[in-house]
Design a protein around this motif. Structure first.
Motif, PDB file in Angstrom:
ATOM      1  N   GLN A  32       0.833  -1.192   0.000  1.00 50.89           N
ATOM      2  CA  GLN A  32       0.000   0.000   0.000  1.00 50.89           C
ATOM      3  C   GLN A  32       0.875   1.251   0.000  1.00 50.89           C
ATOM      4  O   GLN A  32       1.805   1.350   0.803  1.00 50.89           O
ATOM      5  N   PRO A  33       0.630   2.215  -0.894  1.00 51.06           N
ATOM      6  CA  PRO A  33       1.434   3.439  -0.943  1.00 51.06           C
ATOM      7  C   PRO A  33       1.481   4.129   0.414  1.00 51.06           C
ATOM      8  O   PRO A  33       0.469   4.262   1.105  1.00 51.06           O
ATOM      9  N   ALA A  34       2.675   4.588   0.810  1.00 49.97           N
ATOM     10  CA  ALA A  34       2.878   5.137   2.145  1.00 49.97           C
ATOM     11  C   ALA A  34       2.395   6.578   2.273  1.00 49.97           C
ATOM     12  O   ALA A  34       1.909   6.977   3.332  1.00 49.97           O
ATOM     13  N   SER A  35       2.540   7.375   1.235  1.00 54.21           N
ATOM     14  CA  SER A  35       2.164   8.801   1.304  1.00 54.21           C
ATOM     15  C   SER A  35       1.281   9.152   0.108  1.00 54.21           C
ATOM     16  O   SER A  35       1.682   9.923  -0.776  1.00 54.21           O
ATOM     17  N   PRO A  36       0.083   8.594   0.068  1.00 57.89           N
ATOM     18  CA  PRO A  36      -0.773   8.801  -1.110  1.00 57.89           C
ATOM     19  C   PRO A  36      -1.398  10.189  -1.130  1.00 57.89           C
ATOM     20  O   PRO A  36      -1.608  10.810  -0.082  1.00 57.89           O
ATOM     21  N   LYS A  37      -1.699  10.663  -2.322  1.00 59.13           N
ATOM     22  CA  LYS A  37      -2.468  11.890  -2.489  1.00 59.13           C
ATOM     23  C   LYS A  37      -3.952  11.537  -2.610  1.00 59.13           C
ATOM     24  O   LYS A  37      -4.313  10.375  -2.850  1.00 59.13           O
ATOM     25  N   GLU A  38      -4.809  12.530  -2.439  1.00 54.50           N
ATOM     26  CA  GLU A  38      -6.248  12.328  -2.562  1.00 54.50           C
ATOM     27  C   GLU A  38      -6.577  11.690  -3.908  1.00 54.50           C
ATOM     28  O   GLU A  38      -6.041  12.057  -4.952  1.00 54.50           O
ATOM     29  N   ASN A  39      -7.467  10.684  -3.883  1.00 56.64           N
ATOM     30  CA  ASN A  39      -7.951   9.960  -5.067  1.00 56.64           C
ATOM     31  C   ASN A  39      -6.883   9.086  -5.721  1.00 56.64           C
ATOM     32  O   ASN A  39      -6.981   8.769  -6.904  1.00 56.64           O
ATOM     33  N   THR A  40      -5.868   8.682  -4.942  1.00 56.38           N
ATOM     34  CA  THR A  40      -4.946   7.661  -5.441  1.00 56.38           C
ATOM     35  C   THR A  40      -5.665   6.318  -5.442  1.00 56.38           C
ATOM     36  O   THR A  40      -6.212   5.890  -4.423  1.00 56.38           O
ATOM     37  N   ILE A  41      -5.675   5.660  -6.582  1.00 60.67           N
ATOM     38  CA  ILE A  41      -6.272   4.325  -6.708  1.00 60.67           C
ATOM     39  C   ILE A  41      -5.138   3.308  -6.708  1.00 60.67           C
ATOM     40  O   ILE A  41      -4.257   3.344  -7.573  1.00 60.67           O
ATOM     41  N   TRP A  42      -5.155   2.427  -5.713  1.00 60.91           N
ATOM     42  CA  TRP A  42      -4.119   1.398  -5.590  1.00 60.91           C
ATOM     43  C   TRP A  42      -4.692   0.047  -5.975  1.00 60.91           C
ATOM     44  O   TRP A  42      -5.675  -0.420  -5.412  1.00 60.91           O
ATOM     45  N   VAL A  43      -4.041  -0.586  -6.973  1.00 59.99           N
ATOM     46  CA  VAL A  43      -4.400  -1.931  -7.408  1.00 59.99           C
ATOM     47  C   VAL A  43      -3.365  -2.896  -6.835  1.00 59.99           C
ATOM     48  O   VAL A  43      -2.174  -2.786  -7.131  1.00 59.99           O
ATOM     49  N   ASN A  44      -3.808  -3.810  -5.999  1.00 51.83           N
ATOM     50  CA  ASN A  44      -2.910  -4.758  -5.337  1.00 51.83           C
ATOM     51  C   ASN A  44      -2.547  -5.869  -6.319  1.00 51.83           C
ATOM     52  O   ASN A  44      -3.324  -6.799  -6.544  1.00 51.83           O
ATOM     53  N   THR A  45      -1.359  -5.758  -6.914  1.00 48.36           N
ATOM     54  CA  THR A  45      -0.957  -6.707  -7.953  1.00 48.36           C
ATOM     55  C   THR A  45       0.545  -6.908  -7.956  1.00 48.36           C
ATOM     56  O   THR A  45       1.310  -5.971  -7.665  1.00 48.36           O
ATOM     57  N   GLU A  46       0.970  -8.120  -8.274  1.00 51.77           N
ATOM     58  CA  GLU A  46       2.393  -8.429  -8.429  1.00 51.77           C
ATOM     59  C   GLU A  46       2.875  -8.121  -9.843  1.00 51.77           C
ATOM     60  O   GLU A  46       4.080  -8.112 -10.087  1.00 51.77           O
ATOM     61  N   THR A  47       1.954  -7.877 -10.744  1.00 46.76           N
ATOM     62  CA  THR A  47       2.285  -7.631 -12.153  1.00 46.76           C
ATOM     63  C   THR A  47       2.322  -6.138 -12.433  1.00 46.76           C
ATOM     64  O   THR A  47       1.440  -5.397 -12.002  1.00 46.76           O
ATOM     65  N   ALA A  48       3.320  -5.694 -13.176  1.00 45.70           N
ATOM     66  CA  ALA A  48       3.447  -4.276 -13.504  1.00 45.70           C
ATOM     67  C   ALA A  48       2.215  -3.790 -14.255  1.00 45.70           C
ATOM     68  O   ALA A  48       1.695  -4.492 -15.138  1.00 45.70           O
ATOM     69  N   VAL A  49       1.749  -2.598 -13.900  1.00 42.25           N
ATOM     70  CA  VAL A  49       0.605  -1.984 -14.582  1.00 42.25           C
ATOM     71  C   VAL A  49       1.128  -1.260 -15.816  1.00 42.25           C
ATOM     72  O   VAL A  49       1.862  -0.271 -15.710  1.00 42.25           O
TER      73      VAL A  49
END
Length: 252
Positions: free
Chosen positions: A25-42
Motif C-alpha cells: 500500500q502506498p505510504a504517502s498517497p495523495k487524494e484519489n490515489t487508486i491502488w491496485v494490489n498486484t504483483e504484475t506491472a501496470v
C-alpha cells in the motif's frame, strides 16, 4: 464513459486521480490515489463500463458503474464523474480480479464490486423485499421486522411462510451464489423451508418460478448457478417464527 491510458500517458486534461500498482500500500498517497494490489506491472489502465476490446498484458480495467459506493471527479478543472466499482488486470489471455482501494478523506476505502455483491457487510445496492407469502394454499403469509445494523441486516418473522429477496441481479457467467450470516435462529422444526433460492420471477407462492435452491445451514449456504444466464431474483425463504442475520451475499 471509457478512458484508457498507456503507462505514463497523462492525456490532455489534468487528472484528479492516479492509478498505481504493487503489493505494498502506498505510504504517502495523495487524494484519489487508486491502488491496485498486484504483483504484475501496470502497463496501462482503462476506466469504462465494459472491458477494453484490445487490451495489452498488464493493463488494468476499472469498471465504471453507478452501483459503486465510491465516486470522484476525474478532472482538476471542470467535471467528469466516475464511480470505480471493481478492478481487473489483463494477463495476456484473461481478465483477473484484483483487490483495489482508493485514498479519500485521509483514509483508504475498499472497492466493493457490486457486480458480484448483493449484500456486502450489511450494505446492499439492489431493491430488497422481506414479505410474507404463502408456500402453497395450505399456508398463511407471515410478517417481517427488518433492522439495518452497522455491518449486517436482521430479519425477524412470526407464523406463516415468507421470503427475503433482492433483484433483479445478473447471474450471467456466475458459478455459485453464496449467502453468509447467522441463520442459527431459524425455527429448527421448519428447517426444510429455510432455503437459499433463485427465482426467474416472483409468483403467487414462495416456490413459484424457482430455478435453483439449497437448504440453509447455520452460517448460510451456496448454490450452483452456472447453468443460469440473465437476471434473476435471489434470496432465501422462511417458515414460522425465527431470526436471521445476513452479512454478505455474492456470486463467484
Amino acid at each position: 464513459m471509457g478512458t484508457c491510458f498507456l503507462h505514463g500517458n497523462g492525456g490532455g486534461a489534468a487528472l484528479n486521480f492516479k492509478v498505481v500498482g504493487g503489493t505494498t500500500q502506498p505510504a504517502s498517497p495523495k487524494e484519489n490515489t487508486i491502488w491496485v494490489n498486484t504483483e504484475t506491472a501496470v502497463t496501462g489502465w482503462c476506466i469504462s463500463p465494459a472491458a477494453p476490446l484490445s487490451p495489452a498484458a498488464g493493463m488494468v480495467w476499472i469498471m465504471n458503474d453507478t452501483r459503486s459506493a465510491i465516486s470522484l471527479n476525474a478532472l482538476k478543472k471542470n467535471s467528469i464523474m466516475i464511480w470505480p466499482l471493481s478492478a481487473k488486470q489483463y494477463t495476456g489471455s484473461a481478465w483477473v480480479d484484483k483487490s483495489s482501494m482508493i485514498y479519500q478523506g485521509s483514509a483508504w476505502k475498499d472497492f466493493v464490486n457490486w457486480s458480484k455483491y448483493i449484500v456486502n457487510a450489511g450494505t446492499y445496492k439492489l431493491a430488497m423485499k422481506a414479505e410474507g407469502r404463502a408456500w402453497d394454499s395450505s399456508w398463511s403469509a407471515n410478517t417481517f421486522t427488518v433492522t439495518q445494523n452497522a455491518s449486517s441486516i436482521t430479519f425477524k418473522h412470526k407464523s406463516g411462510t415468507g421470503m427475503v429477496y433482492w433483484g433483479p441481479f445478473d447471474l450471467t457467467n456466475a458459478s455459485t451464489l453464496t449467502i453468509q450470516g447467522d441463520f442459527s435462529g431459524r425455527n429448527s422444526n421448519r428447517n426444510t423451508y429455510y432455503q437459499l433460492s433463485v427465482w426467474s420471477a416472483i409468483g403467487t407462492y414462495v416456490p413459484t418460478n424457482r430455478v435453483a435452491v439449497k437448504q440453509l445451514g447455520d452460517t448460510g449456504a451456496s448454490v450452483d448457478v452456472s447453468s443460469l444466464s440473465g437476471s434473476y431474483y435471489v434470496g432465501y425463504t422462511v417458515a414460522d417464527s425465527g431470526t436471521e442475520i445476513v452479512t454478505n451475499f455474492f456470486i463467484a
